[in-house]
Design a protein around this motif. Structure first.
Motif, PDB file in Angstrom:
ATOM      1  N   CYS B 377       0.821  -1.210   0.000  1.00 25.21           N
ATOM      2  CA  CYS B 377       0.000   0.000   0.000  1.00 25.21           C
ATOM      3  C   CYS B 377       0.854   1.259   0.000  1.00 25.21           C
ATOM      4  CB  CYS B 377      -0.920   0.011   1.220  1.00 25.21           C
ATOM      5  SG  CYS B 377      -1.903   1.519   1.297  1.00 25.21           S
ATOM      6  N   PRO B 378       0.726   2.093  -1.041  1.00 20.78           N
ATOM      7  CA  PRO B 378       1.546   3.299  -1.112  1.00 20.78           C
ATOM      8  C   PRO B 378       1.061   4.396  -0.165  1.00 20.78           C
ATOM      9  CG  PRO B 378       0.053   3.231  -2.956  1.00 20.78           C
ATOM     10  CD  PRO B 378      -0.161   1.962  -2.195  1.00 20.78           C
ATOM     11  N   ALA B 379      -0.136   4.221   0.383  1.00 19.06           N
ATOM     12  CA  ALA B 379      -0.659   5.241   1.285  1.00 19.06           C
ATOM     13  C   ALA B 379      -0.392   4.859   2.741  1.00 19.06           C
ATOM     14  CB  ALA B 379      -2.155   5.436   1.041  1.00 19.06           C
ATOM     15  N   ASP B 380       0.396   3.848   2.945  1.00 17.26           N
ATOM     16  CA  ASP B 380       0.765   3.388   4.293  1.00 17.26           C
ATOM     17  C   ASP B 380      -0.456   3.034   5.131  1.00 17.26           C
ATOM     18  OD1 ASP B 380       3.411   3.821   3.622  1.00 17.26           O
ATOM     19  OD2 ASP B 380       3.321   5.909   4.261  1.00 17.26           O
ATOM     20  N   GLN B 382      -3.483  -0.017   6.273  1.00 16.76           N
ATOM     21  CA  GLN B 382      -3.571  -1.434   6.608  1.00 16.76           C
ATOM     22  C   GLN B 382      -4.752  -2.002   5.835  1.00 16.76           C
ATOM     23  OE1 GLN B 382      -1.642  -3.274   8.722  1.00 16.76           O
ATOM     24  NE2 GLN B 382      -0.284  -1.520   8.838  1.00 16.76           N
ATOM     25  N   PRO B 383      -4.545  -2.309   4.541  1.00 15.79           N
ATOM     26  CA  PRO B 383      -5.688  -2.707   3.715  1.00 15.79           C
ATOM     27  C   PRO B 383      -6.483  -3.858   4.302  1.00 15.79           C
ATOM     28  CG  PRO B 383      -3.754  -2.367   2.369  1.00 15.79           C
ATOM     29  CD  PRO B 383      -3.298  -2.285   3.781  1.00 15.79           C
ATOM     30  N   LEU B 384      -5.805  -4.774   4.970  1.00 16.66           N
ATOM     31  CA  LEU B 384      -6.570  -5.917   5.478  1.00 16.66           C
ATOM     32  C   LEU B 384      -7.531  -5.490   6.577  1.00 16.66           C
ATOM     33  CD1 LEU B 384      -4.206  -8.182   7.603  1.00 16.66           C
ATOM     34  CD2 LEU B 384      -3.616  -5.904   6.854  1.00 16.66           C
ATOM     35  N   GLU B 385      -7.106  -4.550   7.414  1.00 15.85           N
ATOM     36  CA  GLU B 385      -8.028  -4.059   8.448  1.00 15.85           C
ATOM     37  C   GLU B 385      -9.189  -3.322   7.804  1.00 15.85           C
ATOM     38  OE1 GLU B 385      -7.642  -4.961  11.365  1.00 15.85           O
ATOM     39  OE2 GLU B 385      -5.530  -5.542  11.477  1.00 15.85           O
ATOM     40  N   LEU B 386      -8.843  -2.476   6.830  1.00 14.93           N
ATOM     41  CA  LEU B 386      -9.900  -1.753   6.124  1.00 14.93           C
ATOM     42  C   LEU B 386     -10.890  -2.744   5.524  1.00 14.93           C
ATOM     43  CD1 LEU B 386      -7.966   1.025   4.193  1.00 14.93           C
ATOM     44  CD2 LEU B 386      -9.361   1.277   6.235  1.00 14.93           C
ATOM     45  N   TYR B 387     -10.341  -3.809   4.989  1.00 10.71           N
ATOM     46  CA  TYR B 387     -11.192  -4.824   4.361  1.00 10.71           C
ATOM     47  C   TYR B 387     -12.113  -5.456   5.397  1.00 10.71           C
ATOM     48  CZ  TYR B 387     -12.216  -9.651   3.082  1.00 10.71           C
ATOM     49  OH  TYR B 387     -12.829 -10.855   2.896  1.00 10.71           O
ATOM     50  N   ASP B 405      -8.005   7.923   3.225  1.00 10.41           N
ATOM     51  CA  ASP B 405      -6.681   8.163   2.671  1.00 10.41           C
ATOM     52  C   ASP B 405      -6.367   7.184   1.547  1.00 10.41           C
ATOM     53  OD1 ASP B 405      -6.285  10.204   4.355  1.00 10.41           O
ATOM     54  OD2 ASP B 405      -4.708   9.282   5.550  1.00 10.41           O
ATOM     55  N   CYS B 406      -7.211   6.183   1.400  1.00  9.61           N
ATOM     56  CA  CYS B 406      -7.005   5.203   0.338  1.00  9.61           C
ATOM     57  C   CYS B 406      -7.249   5.879  -1.006  1.00  9.61           C
ATOM     58  CB  CYS B 406      -7.972   4.035   0.518  1.00  9.61           C
ATOM     59  SG  CYS B 406      -8.078   2.971  -0.921  1.00  9.61           S
ATOM     60  N   ILE B 407      -6.288   5.742  -1.921  1.00  3.23           N
ATOM     61  CA  ILE B 407      -6.423   6.382  -3.225  1.00  3.23           C
ATOM     62  C   ILE B 407      -6.980   5.408  -4.258  1.00  3.23           C
ATOM     63  CG2 ILE B 407      -4.640   8.106  -2.800  1.00  3.23           C
ATOM     64  CD1 ILE B 407      -2.728   6.293  -4.406  1.00  3.23           C
ATOM     65  N   GLU B 408      -7.434   4.271  -3.786  1.00  6.05           N
ATOM     66  CA  GLU B 408      -8.031   3.252  -4.657  1.00  6.05           C
ATOM     67  C   GLU B 408      -7.082   2.852  -5.774  1.00  6.05           C
ATOM     68  OE1 GLU B 408     -12.008   4.404  -5.816  1.00  6.05           O
ATOM     69  OE2 GLU B 408     -12.402   5.265  -3.844  1.00  6.05           O
ATOM     70  N   CYS B 409      -5.809   2.768  -5.439  1.00 10.01           N
ATOM     71  CA  CYS B 409      -4.821   2.485  -6.471  1.00 10.01           C
ATOM     72  C   CYS B 409      -4.863   1.022  -6.898  1.00 10.01           C
ATOM     73  CB  CYS B 409      -3.424   2.836  -5.980  1.00 10.01           C
ATOM     74  SG  CYS B 409      -2.894   1.797  -4.614  1.00 10.01           S
ATOM     75  N   GLY B 410      -5.361   0.165  -6.027  1.00  9.41           N
ATOM     76  CA  GLY B 410      -5.486  -1.233  -6.403  1.00  9.41           C
ATOM     77  C   GLY B 410      -4.248  -2.078  -6.163  1.00  9.41           C
ATOM     78  N   CYS B 411      -3.196  -1.497  -5.582  1.00 14.13           N
ATOM     79  CA  CYS B 411      -1.986  -2.289  -5.321  1.00 14.13           C
ATOM     80  C   CYS B 411      -2.301  -3.465  -4.405  1.00 14.13           C
ATOM     81  CB  CYS B 411      -0.924  -1.422  -4.652  1.00 14.13           C
ATOM     82  SG  CYS B 411      -0.238  -0.180  -5.724  1.00 14.13           S
ATOM     83  N   CYS B 412      -3.126  -3.219  -3.392  1.00 14.98           N
ATOM     84  CA  CYS B 412      -3.410  -4.260  -2.413  1.00 14.98           C
ATOM     85  C   CYS B 412      -4.125  -5.428  -3.086  1.00 14.98           C
ATOM     86  CB  CYS B 412      -4.231  -3.689  -1.267  1.00 14.98           C
ATOM     87  SG  CYS B 412      -5.675  -2.763  -1.804  1.00 14.98           S
ATOM     88  N   ALA B 413      -5.115  -5.101  -3.914  1.00 16.13           N
ATOM     89  CA  ALA B 413      -5.863  -6.163  -4.576  1.00 16.13           C
ATOM     90  C   ALA B 413      -4.958  -6.891  -5.577  1.00 16.13           C
ATOM     91  CB  ALA B 413      -7.078  -5.579  -5.296  1.00 16.13           C
ATOM     92  N   LEU B 422     -10.310  -6.069  -2.999  1.00 14.97           N
ATOM     93  CA  LEU B 422     -10.245  -5.153  -1.853  1.00 14.97           C
ATOM     94  C   LEU B 422     -10.801  -3.773  -2.170  1.00 14.97           C
ATOM     95  CD1 LEU B 422      -6.729  -6.311  -0.729  1.00 14.97           C
ATOM     96  CD2 LEU B 422      -8.815  -6.538   0.615  1.00 14.97           C
ATOM     97  N   VAL B 423     -10.431  -3.249  -3.370  1.00 12.35           N
ATOM     98  CA  VAL B 423     -10.846  -1.882  -3.678  1.00 12.35           C
ATOM     99  C   VAL B 423     -12.368  -1.781  -3.755  1.00 12.35           C
ATOM    100  CG1 VAL B 423     -10.574   0.007  -5.299  1.00 12.35           C
ATOM    101  CG2 VAL B 423      -8.684  -1.541  -4.893  1.00 12.35           C
ATOM    102  N   ASP B 424     -12.995  -2.857  -4.243  1.00 13.54           N
ATOM    103  CA  ASP B 424     -14.457  -2.828  -4.298  1.00 13.54           C
ATOM    104  C   ASP B 424     -15.035  -2.624  -2.910  1.00 13.54           C
ATOM    105  OD1 ASP B 424     -14.086  -3.310  -6.890  1.00 13.54           O
ATOM    106  OD2 ASP B 424     -15.052  -5.283  -6.954  1.00 13.54           O
ATOM    107  N   TYR B 425     -14.432  -3.253  -1.923  1.00 11.95           N
ATOM    108  CA  TYR B 425     -14.913  -3.078  -0.551  1.00 11.95           C
ATOM    109  C   TYR B 425     -14.704  -1.636  -0.085  1.00 11.95           C
ATOM    110  CZ  TYR B 425     -15.741  -8.020   0.145  1.00 11.95           C
ATOM    111  OH  TYR B 425     -16.252  -9.284   0.062  1.00 11.95           O
ATOM    112  N   TYR B 426     -13.552  -1.063  -0.454  1.00  9.50           N
ATOM    113  CA  TYR B 426     -13.299   0.309   0.004  1.00  9.50           C
ATOM    114  C   TYR B 426     -14.260   1.285  -0.667  1.00  9.50           C
ATOM    115  CZ  TYR B 426      -9.000  -2.097   1.173  1.00  9.50           C
ATOM    116  OH  TYR B 426      -8.096  -3.013   1.617  1.00  9.50           O
ATOM    117  N   ARG B 427     -14.506   1.050  -1.961  1.00 10.72           N
ATOM    118  CA  ARG B 427     -15.436   1.943  -2.660  1.00 10.72           C
ATOM    119  C   ARG B 427     -16.822   1.827  -2.041  1.00 10.72           C
ATOM    120  NH1 ARG B 427     -13.277   0.591  -8.742  1.00 10.72           N
ATOM    121  NH2 ARG B 427     -11.796   2.312  -8.898  1.00 10.72           N
TER     122      ARG B 427
HETATM  123  S1  SF4 Z   1      -6.206   0.649  -2.881  1.00 13.29           S
HETATM  124 FE1  SF4 Z   1      -5.178  -0.620  -1.388  1.00 13.29          FE
HETATM  125  S2  SF4 Z   1      -3.029  -0.249  -1.746  1.00 13.29           S
HETATM  126 FE2  SF4 Z   1      -4.113   1.390  -2.734  1.00 13.29          FE
HETATM  127  S3  SF4 Z   1      -4.222   3.019  -1.208  1.00 13.29           S
HETATM  128 FE3  SF4 Z   1      -6.077   1.831  -1.003  1.00 13.29          FE
HETATM  129  S4  SF4 Z   1      -5.589   0.344   0.564  1.00 13.29           S
HETATM  130 FE4  SF4 Z   1      -3.656   1.139  -0.131  1.00 13.29          FE
END
Ligand code: SF4
Ligand code: SF4
Ligand code: SF4
Ligand code: SF4
Lengths: 187, 641
Positions: B377-380, B382-387, B405-413, B422-427
């Motif tokens: 995650c480039p935004a530092d 904890q994607p798993l917790e967010l998930y 702070d998540c930029i939905e970059c998709g690195c985690c997924a 993962l990003v679908d969950y954040y959105r």
């Molecule tokens: S999409 Fe995942 S890797 Fe990218 S900023 Fe959000 S949590 Fe971090």
């Protein structure tokens, strides 16, 4: 041995005194429970809960007179939040008070409206504008969808219109896991 | 110069296959003019534009057809000349698949421009420049479509560094690369304009080091005006916060903005658009779009906003198994609901997808808490917790873990071995939070209005009650008075009169006396030095003034007289009559006394006309008293209760 006991007792007393002082000095004003409950209620002010508005219902809950499952606009989520706040059991919405519906707003048929002002008097949030013998209109932004204006209208010109989702208010759906049927491996 | 700058690094990130080579083989092509353009009114963060045209209107290319609605909104323009077919719900380049209001144009093929006015940037204050950019429809063209005029405000401590983002880290997309190669001078000019508006001290242009041609072109154009920096290729180096960190070492913490640290970041496309808007007066009506994916000839096109995506993709030769479009790249792109959605300002790329090129994600498996996502995650975050929190709909907790702070970059997924979208969950979580905030705002407003209404009702009730009580008391008093003095011979016997009536009368009398005294006492103030003529005039006016007053007095006297005459009438009704009489008398006296004002110098003809009118008026005035006139509702001298 004795000195150790004395030291321990001394420390205990000192800390106790400090805590006692802090409890008096930094006393937090008693949590206004009614406010907290009212903050969870949806403020539709429809009276379906059996009280004339959300605040009175909040007072009734706080006073232990009402159950937490009487507010249909708040729905399941509202009940869950109330249960969390009050440490009570989550229970399904009480049917006698109504059912959860999608949010709607009142729309006045401006051709039919005779300007009787009855709906203005019924609206709990002053969402209707108009004057005697003038056409009335609902300010959509302010309408909570309580339906209280529908019954008083003598010419039945108020209807509740469910608010459609727009691109701006659209929500991403809960991700669904695509179930793939793979016959061989499924067994 | 290149060697001087020390570069920093951001945490995490991934290195997906770039897939960029295919679409940079050929230069930018201009997409042909389509027959129909659909220009959505909502194309930027903030409020939708307000339409300025109607169906049937003829519009010119570049004409403003939608005005910005408030500060966080920008205008929209006609991308070509033609006729407005309709304004209404149309398909929208949005994953929801919902229709959104758009202006539909039938193009006439003439491409006739509206008048374009280049802006004298040096002689225009920054606020005016920002308004010009808003009305030129300039938004961030990197994909976020945030109104640029709002970003072009110096922070609280000024803006030191202006960063131009040419990193373009997302796979497949090459429109910024081509723009820098072919239109480097325009990009630089736009950057200079922004530097001027922001009063920035330096310009840094960050470009990923996998674009040597763009780097060379920009360096050639920049000279000593800006520093062009090659940044290491690693997704998402083009994220604003990440690029800022790489170039300046500044880490923008949670809840702060880069402007707080004197840094602002814009996309190269935005810079070019600002150059066009200010130097040529040309609004944002087209943009570069990379067409790639499942097509035979990937390429970059300059496309008019509002062109159907299907027509753009057709230029690149889509393969027959194309089953969907993605707007943007494979990492952050949004699935489109259909082929006929329009190209909008946010469309930096259209990826044609097929079941083989972008196969559906393998089924989601349970999270094994491997922590790969956190490392990527480039935004530092904890994607798993967010998930976990998003999945459990525990949005409060998700926000505590800085969901926004998540930029939905998709690195985690991308790295997740369990294939969790993962990003679908954040959105999902983000839009739920937004919806709750909207609801909360509405609820708070409703609560306030409800409380105010209750307050108002109480006030009205108490006022009504007070009025009623007063009226009852007065009625009771009058009744008592009538009972007390039934004698018809009550000769204005003051002592016999009830207190309330007496008081009323006394008040009236006092007021009249006061008025008379004032009139009598009013001395000629500064009239001594005037010519005899003017003095005479003043005297005449004075005389005129006193006339109605005296008639009124007489009437008033009459009134008291009538009330004094022995009648069986109750005092209240009596007084009312007197008041009516007084009012009528006053009106008549005024009419009678009204002298011809400025009619002396008029021709005989006009005077005759005026006389006729006067006569008619008087007749009309005299007529109504015949039937019982309605009593004036508010007696002029009602004593306060
Ligand atoms: S999409 Fe995942 S890797 Fe990218 S900023 Fe959000 S949590 Fe971090
Ligand atoms: S039922 Fe209606 S009035 Fe009662 S708490 Fe719910 S929204 Fe408020
Ligand atoms: S307009 Fe009707 S439905 Fe809307 S808040 Fe007022 S009374 Fe309720
Ligand atoms: S990468 Fe996937 S499996 Fe691993 S911890 Fe993150 S969400 Fe869980």
């Amino acid at each position: 041995m004795l000195s150790a006991l004395l030291v321990m007792t001394g420390i205990a007393l000192a800390i106790g005194a400090a805590l006692g002082y802090a409890a008096v000095r930094f006393r937090v004003e008693g949590d206004p429970l009614v406010e907290k409950i009212d903050a969870i209620l949806p403020q539709t002010q429809c009276g379906q809960c059996g009280y004339p508005g959300c605040k009175p219902y909040a007072q009734a809950i706080a006073g232990g007179e009402a159950e937490i499952n009487q507010c249909p606009p708040g729905g399941e989520e509202g009940i869950r939040k109330l249960a969390d706040l009050l440490g009570r059991e989550v229970k399904p919405l009480s049917e006698e008070h109504g059912v959860e519906k999608p949010k709607a707003v009142a729309v006045i048929d401006e051709q039919t409206c005779i300007g009787c002002t009855l709906c203005i008097q019924a609206c709990p949030v002053d969402a209707i504008v108009g004057a005697a013998k003038q056409m009335h209109t609902v300010v959509e932004k302010l309408c909570t969808g309580c339906e209280l204006c529908v019954a008083p209208c003598p010419v039945d010109c108020i209807s509740m219109v469910t608010q459609a989702e727009t691109v701006q208010t659209w929500k991403w759906r809960y991700p669904v896991v695509p179930l793939r049927v793979e016959g061989k491996r499924a067994a | 110069m290149r060697a001087l700058r020390k570069l920093f690094s951001f945490n995490g990130g991934v290195k997906p296959a770039p897939h960029k080579a295919a679409s940079i083989a050929e230069p930018i092509a201009i997409a042909p003019l389509p027959e129909r353009l659909m220009v959505p009114l909502w194309q930027s963060t903030g409020a939708a534009a307000l339409p300025l045209v109607q169906a049937g209107d003829r519009v010119l290319k570049g004409q403003r057809i939608g005005a910005a609605d408030g500060g966080l909104s920008v205008a929209v323009h006609a991308p070509s000349s033609g006729t407005v077919l309709e304004i209404g719900p149309q398909p929208m380049a949005h994953p929801s698949g919902l229709l959104a209001p758009a202006i539909v144009l039938a193009t006439d093929g003439e491409e006739r421009w509206t008048e374009l006015e280049p802006v004298n940037v040096g002689g225009t204050p920054p606020d005016a420049l920002r308004d010009i950019l808003r009305d030129a429809g300039i938004v961030g063209l990197g994909g976020a479509v945030f109104p640029s005029h709002q970003k072009l405000r110096p922070g609280a401590h000024g803006t030191r560094t202006l960063i131009i983002n040419g990193a373009e880290c997302e796979p497949f997309i090459t429109c910024d690369d081509m723009l820098m190669r072919e239109r480097a001078a325009g990009v630089l000019r736009g950057a200079m304009l922004m530097k001027h508006i922001l009063q920035a001290r330096e310009i840094l242009i960050g470009i990923e080091d996998n674009k040597p041609e763009a780097l060379a072109a920009m360096r050639a154009a920049a000279g000593s005006e800006a520093e062009v920096v090659a940044v290491p290729t690693r997704y998402p180096a083009g994220g604003a916060k990440q690029l800022i960190r790489v170039l300046t070492g500044i880490e923008v913490p949670h809840g702060r903005r880069s402007t707080d640290y004197g840094v602002q970041c814009f996309n190269v496309g935005t810079a070019f658009a600002i150059h066009q808007a200010l130097d040529h007066g040309q609004p944002l009506i087209s943009r570069l779009v990379t067409v790639a994916g499942n097509v035979a000839r990937p390429r970059n096109y300059e496309v008019l906003i509002g062109t159907a995506m299907r027509e753009v993709v057709a230029l690149a030769g889509p393969r027959p198994d194309t089953n969907r479009y993605i707007m943007g790249g494979p990492m952050m792109g949004l699935p489109m609901p259909g082929f006929d959605v329009p190209v909008v300002k946010a469309t930096n790329a259209i990826l044609a997808g097929s079941p083989t090129l972008f196969p559906p994600a393998p089924p989601e498996q349970p999270c094994i808490r491997c922590g790969d996502c956190a490392r990527a995650c480039p935004a530092d975050l904890q994607p798993l917790e967010l998930y976990w929190f998003s999945r459990a709909r525990n949005f409060g907790k998700a926000q505590e873990y800085h969901l926004f702070d998540c930029i939905e970059c998709g690195c985690c997924a991308y790295v997740c071995p369990a294939h969790i979208p993962l990003v679908d969950y954040y959105r999902y979580a983000k839009s739920e939070v937004w919806a709750r905030e909207r609801e909360k705002e509405a609820a708070d407003a409703a609560r306030q209005r409800f409380e105010f209404r209750n307050f108002r009702q109480e006030r009205e009730d108490s006022e009504k009650a007070a009025k009623l009580a007063a009226r009852n008391a007065a009625a009771a008093a009058a009744a008592r008075a009538a009972a007390d003095s039934p004698a018809p011979s009550a000769t204005a016997a003051e002592p016999a009169e009830p207190a309330a009536e007496g008081q009323k009368k006394a008040l009236i009398a006092a007021a009249l006396a006061r008025a008379q005294a004032q009139q009598a006492a009013a001395p000629p103030r500064n009239t001594d030095d005037l010519s005899a003529e003017t003095q005479a005039e003043i005297a005449a006016i004075e005389a005129r003034r006193q006339e109605p007053a005296t008639t009124a007095n007489i009437a008033g006297g009459d009134a008291t007289g009538t009330s004094a005459t022995p009648t069986a009438m109750p005092a209240a009704a009596d007084k009312k009559k007197a008041l009516i009489a007084a009012a009528l008398a006053r009106a008549q006296a005024q009419q009678a006394a009204a002298p011809p004002r400025n009619t002396d110098k008029l021709s005989a003809e006009t005077q005759a006309e005026i006389a006729a009118i006067e006569a008619r008026r008087q007749q009309a005035a005299r007529l109504p008293p015949e039937p019982a006139p309605e009593p004036p509702r508010e007696p002029p001298l009602e004593p306060p209760k």
